[in-house]
Enzyme design. Structure first.
Site, PDB file in Angstrom:
ATOM      1  N   LEU B 167       0.827  -1.214   0.000  1.00  0.00           N
ATOM      2  CA  LEU B 167       0.000   0.000   0.000  1.00  0.00           C
ATOM      3  C   LEU B 167       0.859   1.261   0.000  1.00  0.00           C
ATOM      4  O   LEU B 167       0.578   2.202  -0.754  1.00  0.00           O
ATOM      5  CB  LEU B 167      -0.968  -0.003   1.182  1.00  0.00           C
ATOM      6  CG  LEU B 167      -1.999  -1.135   1.121  1.00  0.00           C
ATOM      7  CD1 LEU B 167      -3.033  -0.954   2.219  1.00  0.00           C
ATOM      8  CD2 LEU B 167      -2.670  -1.204  -0.241  1.00  0.00           C
ATOM      9  N   ASP B 168       1.886   1.305   0.826  1.00  0.00           N
ATOM     10  CA  ASP B 168       2.782   2.459   0.789  1.00  0.00           C
ATOM     11  C   ASP B 168       3.384   2.608  -0.614  1.00  0.00           C
ATOM     12  O   ASP B 168       3.354   3.684  -1.200  1.00  0.00           O
ATOM     13  CB  ASP B 168       3.929   2.266   1.795  1.00  0.00           C
ATOM     14  CG  ASP B 168       3.542   2.685   3.210  1.00  0.00           C
ATOM     15  OD1 ASP B 168       2.607   3.486   3.360  1.00  0.00           O
ATOM     16  OD2 ASP B 168       4.185   2.214   4.165  1.00  0.00           O
ATOM     17  N   GLN B 169       3.926   1.517  -1.111  1.00  0.00           N
ATOM     18  CA  GLN B 169       4.602   1.621  -2.403  1.00  0.00           C
ATOM     19  C   GLN B 169       3.614   1.576  -3.567  1.00  0.00           C
ATOM     20  O   GLN B 169       3.845   2.185  -4.611  1.00  0.00           O
ATOM     21  CB  GLN B 169       5.673   0.546  -2.537  1.00  0.00           C
ATOM     22  CG  GLN B 169       6.783   0.780  -1.528  1.00  0.00           C
ATOM     23  CD  GLN B 169       8.075   0.093  -1.882  1.00  0.00           C
ATOM     24  OE1 GLN B 169       8.518   0.128  -3.019  1.00  0.00           O
ATOM     25  NE2 GLN B 169       8.675  -0.547  -0.906  1.00  0.00           N
TER      26      GLN B 169
END
Lengths: 404, 404
Positions: B167-169
């Site tokens: 999700l971050d990336q």
């Protein structure tokens, strides 16, 4: 289409998941995507279960906003049609096994001759270099081969494939980014170019943080369940009913958590004072926290954690995500008119552009739905179209009656 | 820089993982990225463990190719410096909590006044709409909230966070795609715009296939370990030593597998004749296969499976991926000169452009490494720079001696 790629024409000869996911992104961005499919069966994903009114759900997910034309690539007339389509296209995307596009006469060197400004994208399992470039590969196989699978799962359990297709769809995202970047470059330079990406490269990049951790410490990364190597407390905890997830990355959040749990004495406890202390004493800390969480239900805790400013969530089921207020507020599910499926909703791309908004305007095409309209736009006369149909070079959708 | 975004200037006020991952993508694509950091500590990720010669490895991973300037946003002089930087920038990226950028005077409406053509990107946990937009969120929290965690893990084990930061990336990738698309749009229209993405939208999109499966069948998706709901045999199998992963998606591959296992009688076995049969009889089929696999070692089987054309892999450790021949052939790890860390290698982005190649040219900056050079480029005289340092409005790197 109102998206930023309005006016861009993409010729898409990909099948299965990764390639069609890539061209779906371009289609949602406003490009015209012409999906070339083989006779009779078309894209394999049309028959990947589960089916919905006879249509594979994965096919439905990743083929909206496209047009479908059926061409038999093994015939010379079929190949001529491809070259004709390439002439005024901007982008070509293929995901054949290594070397096959060139054998078919549609490698980069071939198509550059037909259209100098073409952006040509190859999406493969292992890339265009190295001993494995000839290998077939699927999302899960390459998850195993790039170390993702080995660090995914509960601490004491078996390894698991990441439950969503992060290599098929991840490589699609990188490929789309490469293509849009190349389109931007073409505006400045006038030049087309080749874009290459693969599931393998995508997998190695996903594990980047873990690779660097290993290079820094020499400690082999391992499965951590819901926990995170760098932070504590960080993970799923049992309550009186369902589990909940919390994530504490610094002392200020830990203090907030302690207040919610009515355990403010933990803030100054030597075992838990800093994140480093908490990571060291993770087991005892997690036990302490869980014994408190077990006294009330998940929904009560989530309410109290939210009030207290502590990052938290219940562990949602897929069916609950569909119905959740946040999914509705963010309009992530878009209604699409489909000739066979009533109430079809498809997830839009997860970003929005204020001045050139992305849209889902067309349902995933039936096989050969657009064969005739595409050829007519290329000024191919109806008599020739009839001949090509009779010879089996092209096919039209069963659903559409062909009228001269 | 030789990448397609050469000449583009990005002002980056993001911290932690998702935002800096986004601007790292733009930097690798050739944009000039100016990373604005707060005094004394800078980006939180600088101290996220494990550390390597005092530098957080996550920071190292996602901040190459950038320049660092330290500005105290709470001062009016600091704010003026930001507006000055925005004037000739192309892109601005922020990942503050909802509403904070506007409070600081650097919301879209504020910066549009300073620079009409600006592309302004907001990356948040839950998006700019809905009741949860105020919530803090981390990768794992939002994995729980979007259904990913609930379908990740071994069948009988606990749920797990996907072992890599999807999700971050992932949201970083969508944001970068949105920005490059908006840059392309600006060439045509002359207009800047707002780009919005979030971890939540990214998570909902990752689960798209599972949501559609549920909508089609009403069956709640579940954890499948290394198996895949739609195919069999597909998963990890024990051998005489290490486990191996195989993936069989059609009858032709199943026949190839049977040949490698010397069990050609299974090809016509009623229980295994079609993929649908094999999915129905998955348990007995997996047992049959595993009893054969257990007779030889993983390395022997992988060799035979590769010869026989069956998609397969051993389940690699992260340390083995670093050293693997395919990682080397694809040049996924790039040597970078760093003032403190010898032998630093960073993973390049997983795609390549033939005519405007991506490069890693600059090591992740020390805090404030470029404060002075950036201000000098803005024609701020050295006396003013000295005053700003004395007032604490800006800071320079400890590592660099400031010379008038």
């Amino acid at each position: 289409m109102t998206g930023p790629l309005k006016g861009i024409r993409v010729i898409d000869i990909t099948t299965n998941i990764s390639g069609p996911s890539l061209t779906m992104i371009l289609a949602d961005l406003g490009a015209e995507v012409i999906k070339i499919e083989r006779p009779n069966t078309g894209d394999d994903s049309r028959m990947m279960g589960p089916l919905w009114e006879g249509e594979g759900v994965y096919y439905l997910h990743i083929n909206r906003n496209k047009r479908s034309i059926v061409i038999d690539l093994r015939t010379s007339e079929g190949k001529d049609l491809i070259y004709d389509l390439i002439k005024d296209a901007d982008v070509f995307v293929e995901n054949f096994r290594y070397g096959k596009a060139s054998k078919l006469g549609i490698g980069y060197e071939d198509l550059k001759e037909v259209n100098k400004g073409l952006i040509y994208c190859s999406l493969s399992a292992y890339g265009q270099e190295g001993e494995k470039r000839h290998k077939p590969g699927y999302d899960a196989i390459v998850q195993a081969d790039t170390g993702i699978m080995g660090i995914n799962g509960s601490e004491d359990g078996e390894v698991a494939r990441a439950g969503v297709s992060i290599l098929d769809q991840g490589s699609a995202m990188w490929g789309a980014l490469g293509i849009v970047s190349a389109l931007y470059h073409r505006v400045q330079s006038g030049k087309g170019q080749k874009v290459e990406t693969s599931l393998y490269e995508t997998g190695v990049f996903w594990t980047g943080y873990h690779m660097l951790s290993y290079m820094a410490t020499g400690i082999e990364p391992k499965k951590m369940g819901t926990n995170h190597a760098s932070f504590a407390p960080y993970g799923a905890f049992a309550t009186a009913d369902d589990s909940i997830m919390i994530g504490i990355s610094n002392n200020s959040l830990f203090a907030k958590l302690c207040k919610v749990l009515s355990k403010e004495e933990w803030i100054e406890d030597d075992r838990f004072r800093t994140n480093l202390n908490r990571v060291e004493n993770r087991t005892v800390l997690n036990d302490c926290i869980e014994s408190v969480f077990k006294t009330k239900s998940a929904s009560v805790w989530i309410h109290e954690l939210e009030e207290g400013g502590v990052p938290s969530s219940i562990i949602q089921k897929v069916s609950s995500v569909i119905k959740s207020a946040q999914t509705e507020s963010t309009k992530m599910l878009t209604p699409v008119n489909h000739p066979k499926i009533k109430g079809l909703n498809l997830p839009r791309l997860p970003f929005q552009l204020s001045d050139s908004p992305l849209e889902i305007q067309k349902s995933p095409p039936l096989l050969g739905e657009d064969t005739i309209s595409i050829l007519r736009e290329k000024d191919i006369d109806d008599e020739t179209i009839s001949e090509l149909i009779e010879k089996g070079v092209i096919q039209v959708s069963d659903q559409l009656e062909y009228k001269k």
